[in-house]
Design a protein around this motif. Sequence first.
Motif, PDB file in Angstrom:
ATOM      1  N   LEU A  46      27.686 -26.851  43.125  1.00 41.10           N
ATOM      2  CA  LEU A  46      28.898 -27.715  42.588  1.00 41.10           C
ATOM      3  C   LEU A  46      28.171 -28.812  41.805  1.00 41.10           C
ATOM      4  N   SER A  47      28.264 -28.914  40.469  1.00 41.39           N
ATOM      5  CA  SER A  47      27.599 -30.018  39.820  1.00 41.39           C
ATOM      6  C   SER A  47      28.181 -31.550  40.029  1.00 41.39           C
ATOM      7  N   MET A  48      27.281 -32.455  40.075  1.00 45.72           N
ATOM      8  CA  MET A  48      27.735 -33.630  40.238  1.00 45.72           C
ATOM      9  C   MET A  48      27.296 -34.657  39.162  1.00 45.72           C
ATOM     10  N   PRO A  49      28.086 -34.466  37.947  1.00 42.97           N
ATOM     11  CA  PRO A  49      27.447 -35.167  36.846  1.00 42.97           C
ATOM     12  C   PRO A  49      27.465 -36.628  36.922  1.00 42.97           C
ATOM     13  N   ASN A  50      26.607 -37.311  36.317  1.00 39.41           N
ATOM     14  CA  ASN A  50      26.390 -38.605  36.138  1.00 39.41           C
ATOM     15  C   ASN A  50      27.121 -39.393  34.900  1.00 39.41           C
ATOM     16  N   ARG A  51      27.296 -38.311  34.045  1.00 41.05           N
ATOM     17  CA  ARG A  51      27.576 -38.675  32.473  1.00 41.05           C
ATOM     18  C   ARG A  51      28.800 -38.395  32.107  1.00 41.05           C
ATOM     19  N   VAL A  52      29.497 -37.989  32.933  1.00 39.79           N
ATOM     20  CA  VAL A  52      31.110 -37.570  32.610  1.00 39.79           C
ATOM     21  C   VAL A  52      32.037 -38.764  32.495  1.00 39.79           C
ATOM     22  N   LYS A  53      32.067 -39.496  33.810  1.00 41.10           N
ATOM     23  CA  LYS A  53      33.259 -40.564  33.757  1.00 41.10           C
ATOM     24  C   LYS A  53      32.250 -41.884  34.278  1.00 41.10           C
ATOM     25  N   PRO A  54      32.511 -42.848  33.572  1.00 38.56           N
ATOM     26  CA  PRO A  54      31.811 -44.072  33.998  1.00 38.56           C
ATOM     27  C   PRO A  54      32.003 -44.613  35.262  1.00 38.56           C
ATOM     28  N   ASN A  55      33.407 -44.489  35.912  1.00 38.77           N
ATOM     29  CA  ASN A  55      33.455 -44.882  37.235  1.00 38.77           C
ATOM     30  C   ASN A  55      33.372 -44.000  38.281  1.00 38.77           C
ATOM     31  N   PHE A  63      36.049 -41.471  49.752  1.00 33.74           N
ATOM     32  CA  PHE A  63      36.985 -41.498  48.351  1.00 33.74           C
ATOM     33  C   PHE A  63      37.564 -40.175  48.135  1.00 33.74           C
ATOM     34  N   LYS A  64      38.274 -40.071  47.156  1.00 33.28           N
ATOM     35  CA  LYS A  64      39.106 -38.848  46.712  1.00 33.28           C
ATOM     36  C   LYS A  64      38.151 -38.193  45.307  1.00 33.28           C
ATOM     37  N   ALA A  65      38.027 -37.024  45.227  1.00 33.07           N
ATOM     38  CA  ALA A  65      37.583 -36.565  44.167  1.00 33.07           C
ATOM     39  C   ALA A  65      38.292 -35.221  43.763  1.00 33.07           C
ATOM     40  N   VAL A  66      38.108 -34.800  42.479  1.00 37.78           N
ATOM     41  CA  VAL A  66      38.707 -33.514  42.014  1.00 37.78           C
ATOM     42  C   VAL A  66      37.513 -32.580  41.545  1.00 37.78           C
ATOM     43  N   ALA A  67      37.356 -31.523  42.193  1.00 34.59           N
ATOM     44  CA  ALA A  67      36.376 -30.472  41.763  1.00 34.59           C
ATOM     45  C   ALA A  67      37.221 -29.427  40.977  1.00 34.59           C
ATOM     46  N   GLU A  68      36.807 -29.193  39.763  1.00 29.99           N
ATOM     47  CA  GLU A  68      37.262 -27.962  38.946  1.00 29.99           C
ATOM     48  C   GLU A  68      36.451 -26.846  39.218  1.00 29.99           C
ATOM     49  N   VAL A  69      36.947 -25.648  39.584  1.00 28.70           N
ATOM     50  CA  VAL A  69      36.191 -24.505  39.820  1.00 28.70           C
ATOM     51  C   VAL A  69      36.936 -23.301  39.222  1.00 28.70           C
ATOM     52  N   VAL A  70      36.102 -22.230  38.957  1.00 27.43           N
ATOM     53  CA  VAL A  70      36.653 -21.151  38.567  1.00 27.43           C
ATOM     54  C   VAL A  70      36.425 -19.918  39.845  1.00 27.43           C
ATOM     55  N   VAL A  71      37.450 -19.635  40.237  1.00 29.67           N
ATOM     56  CA  VAL A  71      37.507 -18.624  41.441  1.00 29.67           C
ATOM     57  C   VAL A  71      37.760 -17.132  41.059  1.00 29.67           C
ATOM     58  N   GLY A  72      36.869 -16.301  41.806  1.00 28.92           N
ATOM     59  CA  GLY A  72      36.930 -15.072  41.401  1.00 28.92           C
ATOM     60  C   GLY A  72      35.773 -14.567  40.490  1.00 28.92           C
ATOM     61  N   SER A  96      32.948 -29.425  25.910  1.00 28.43           N
ATOM     62  CA  SER A  96      33.197 -30.754  25.178  1.00 28.43           C
ATOM     63  C   SER A  96      32.911 -32.045  26.223  1.00 28.43           C
ATOM     64  N   ASN A  97      32.656 -31.671  27.394  1.00 32.18           N
ATOM     65  CA  ASN A  97      32.544 -32.718  28.449  1.00 32.18           C
ATOM     66  C   ASN A  97      33.983 -33.371  28.746  1.00 32.18           C
ATOM     67  N   GLY A  98      34.869 -32.323  28.688  1.00 31.06           N
ATOM     68  CA  GLY A  98      36.175 -32.789  28.706  1.00 31.06           C
ATOM     69  C   GLY A  98      36.896 -32.751  30.215  1.00 31.06           C
ATOM     70  N   TRP A  99      36.111 -32.892  31.325  1.00 29.97           N
ATOM     71  CA  TRP A  99      36.480 -32.584  32.563  1.00 29.97           C
ATOM     72  C   TRP A  99      37.549 -33.661  33.078  1.00 29.97           C
ATOM     73  N   ASP A 100      38.731 -33.266  33.744  1.00 32.81           N
ATOM     74  CA  ASP A 100      39.396 -34.110  34.216  1.00 32.81           C
ATOM     75  C   ASP A 100      39.180 -34.565  35.560  1.00 32.81           C
ATOM     76  N   GLY A 101      38.140 -33.649  36.259  1.00 32.72           N
ATOM     77  CA  GLY A 101      37.854 -34.020  37.677  1.00 32.72           C
ATOM     78  C   GLY A 101      36.453 -34.677  37.617  1.00 32.72           C
ATOM     79  N   ASP A 102      35.631 -35.027  38.857  1.00 30.47           N
ATOM     80  CA  ASP A 102      34.580 -35.626  38.995  1.00 30.47           C
ATOM     81  C   ASP A 102      33.558 -34.598  39.039  1.00 30.47           C
ATOM     82  N   THR A 103      33.819 -33.454  39.513  1.00 28.18           N
ATOM     83  CA  THR A 103      32.715 -32.383  39.693  1.00 28.18           C
ATOM     84  C   THR A 103      33.389 -31.243  39.417  1.00 28.18           C
ATOM     85  N   PHE A 104      32.402 -30.221  39.064  1.00 23.82           N
ATOM     86  CA  PHE A 104      32.910 -28.787  38.744  1.00 23.82           C
ATOM     87  C   PHE A 104      31.664 -27.771  39.112  1.00 23.82           C
TER      88      PHE A 104
END
Lengths: 505, 338
Positions: free
Chosen positions: A267-276, A347-356, A395-403
């Motif tokens: 699960l990636s934990m990006p540091n350049r997607v969301k400033p906060n 804290f709360k976070a959202v992880a966007e994942v593809v299942v299957g 596009s780095n257009g993630w809604d979540g914090d991780t993916f």
Amino acid sequence: MEKRFMKSGLAALFCVAALAALPVQAQQHLRLGVVELPPSRGNPYGGSGTPGIFTWSMFYDGLTFVDTKGVPGAALGQTWRNSDPTTWEFKLRAGVKFDNGEALDAEAVAAAVNWLLSEQGKAQVVAREVSNFASARAVDASTVEFKTKTPDAILPSRMANIFIVAPKAWKDSGLEGYSNKPVGTGSYRVESWAAEKVVLAARSDSWRPAKIPRVESISLPERPARTQALLSGQLDVVIGVDTGDIQRIRAAGAEVAIAPAPQVISLSMPNRVKPNSPFNDKRVRQAANFAVNKKAIVDGLFEGQAQVATQGATPTAFGYNPNVKGYPYDPDRAKKLLAEAGHPNGFKAVAEVVVGSFAGDSEMYQLMAQDLSKVGIQVELRPIRFPDWLRKYQSNGWDGDTFGLSWQLAPYMDVIRAVAYYSCAQRPAVFFCDEETQKVIDASNSELDKAKREKLLHQVQERYFDLAPALWLVEAIDVYGLSKRVRNFKDVNRTLLYHEMTLGG
Amino acid sequence: MTDIAKDAKVAVPAGAAGSERQVETIPVFRRTMDQVKNRVIELLCLLFFVSTLLFFLLRLTGDPAAVLAGETGDQEQLALIRRQYGLDQPLWYQYFVFLFKAIQFDFGNSLANAQSAIGLVFERLPTSFTLVGIAFTANLLISIPAGAWLGSRPDRTGRKLAATAVFVMQGIPGYIVGLLLIQVFAVELRWLPSIGNQGPLSWIMPATTVASFQAPHVLRVISANVAEAMREDYIRTARANGASFSVLLWRHALKNAMLGATALIGAQVSFLLGGSIITEVIFAWPGLGRLMVTSVQTLDFPVVQAAVFVIAIFVYTAIMLTDVVFIMIDPRLRRQRA
């Protein structure tokens, strides 16, 4: 009337049973059950790796072939050398012919690369391999020269991913025709490419002749159906067996081959997607790695067959650092790190994942989320479709914090393949960047001395272990089901060596 | 449903009171042509509506250039792909290009493999039609006699039990039935092949799987209708006139019972061509449903558009044929037409 009706019913049942009692014909050739045939069919530039590789590797070759340790060996190219840091010369294997009779020469190789550099070719997935190429030309009939814009240490490995097409057939047939009737240099030639099934015949004049005269590659997307087809004797090799079926297959008298896959499920934990994002803090990323009981995942979902991931590479990949031992399961330390990072209550976070995508991924993400919640990181798993994942990724257009993003090492089996994704130079969008590490990555890209380069990659792995850009979970495995008559089955980085395979009685 | 009957005109010649009714002969051809023309116009409207709706809905599902470029695709590559496939043009322009080509039955090439989109659809049609044909036949062979049998004397214990079994069958997913069939007939007994279209033996399990979730619905409708018909006055009259039980059931009650079931069977056939995806996936059946799902997943718009276009024609044809069957089996409609 009722009796008559019953009699008619019984008679009909008898007829069906008698018809059905005809034995299923035993197949005399190799029948391969794949998850999916290549979506681009015979166009080898429209995709890379799985699922195409399982079919393409029967009839296509690159200039090199990368072994499990990330060392490029000879394939269509016999030898290669740098005349200067940005110039590579490949000597071609002599006497190789395409299955339509065209000769493989330097012009053919240069034509293939130049097509990928063309406007039309640049749109293909494999064009990424030549993005640093300045030119390709035939020096003589058996020597081809590539010039790169900047030094490229892994160019020989890249050439394993560029399959060489027959230039005349490519020109005459166009992309549409060639996709349907591909022409290659491999062990087999394509006899027919129908919906969900490709039939191939062995070539006696191949430079790597096959021992099995005929192969059928059949697309069977459902795992249980593939296993059942193997157990019923209708398929000889099935790809992508569920680890839960291993015992069942063995109990039924068939065999199972387990190969380490060139992939770390993460699960990636990006540091350049969301400033906060809390994950911008290294301590939070480390805490996530400490929080998850990866051994429990391996034992519970992979029947103990896989290995816990220690870093973003698998052990045989070039540049894997054996001194990096991974994050142990230590929830207390995770909580401490979270507190230090200013999240004592989590804290709360959202992880966007593809299942299957692979067996048990949904369960794996759930186990991971459970463990994370125990230390206070409340992860909401948000399943998304693969096209959406791609769009967000590009596009780095993630809604979540991780993916979800695996550390993929194929086809180079070199840690730079995965590291490049998590680098400041990543295209199309940078989601993780550490300027200091980037300097080492850049140095490794242009370092042509193998030993020095390996040292640099070890440094990268050490630094990345500390930076924890991903929650490394499991070193993936590939499980194949084999009928008893299959001999000499070999998987090299998800390329099956069909030409070495034989069928017993 | 009754368009054919409605359009038919009957003339009773003057001074022919009490004589047999005579149908005009000359206008028959014209009437038929009018009906065909109306149907064709209806079909064209349907295709226009479906294609337009689909065109815009598909564009909401994502960017095919992203899929084609893969995860390593950069902005330059995405722009190139969009330019190559005309995806960089304004949507209205893309729509008119699509319409203009669709009129010529040209849906462009698959974005994934450059094959003609309509060619890929036609490649799958024979196998899809095979499955549709066999499943339809199996459905009728099972549900009509069994439904009649269940409905003829529904109060008997054996039939009550059978009716309960049918009810339960209705709730079992086709996926489970398919895998169970494979386990028994392919894995354990090794009687039947379970992958692909390999000839008649390979048709049995996919057809049974499809029939397993379609037949119970039809069977229950026929059963209920037969039970009701068996209580009607005309059956009582026929029985009083000495008609045997067999004649009562098969010649009189079942015919009436089929009226209600025909619409259901027609709807099921319409669904089959593109909707038996589960069966196609489990049995590696290279059908249209699977092509559509794969194409939707990979955002291969031309193929989805071509497939839906063909399915719409098929569905419309199936509905038309259902109307014809109605007229054939319902004497009231025939009289209305005459």
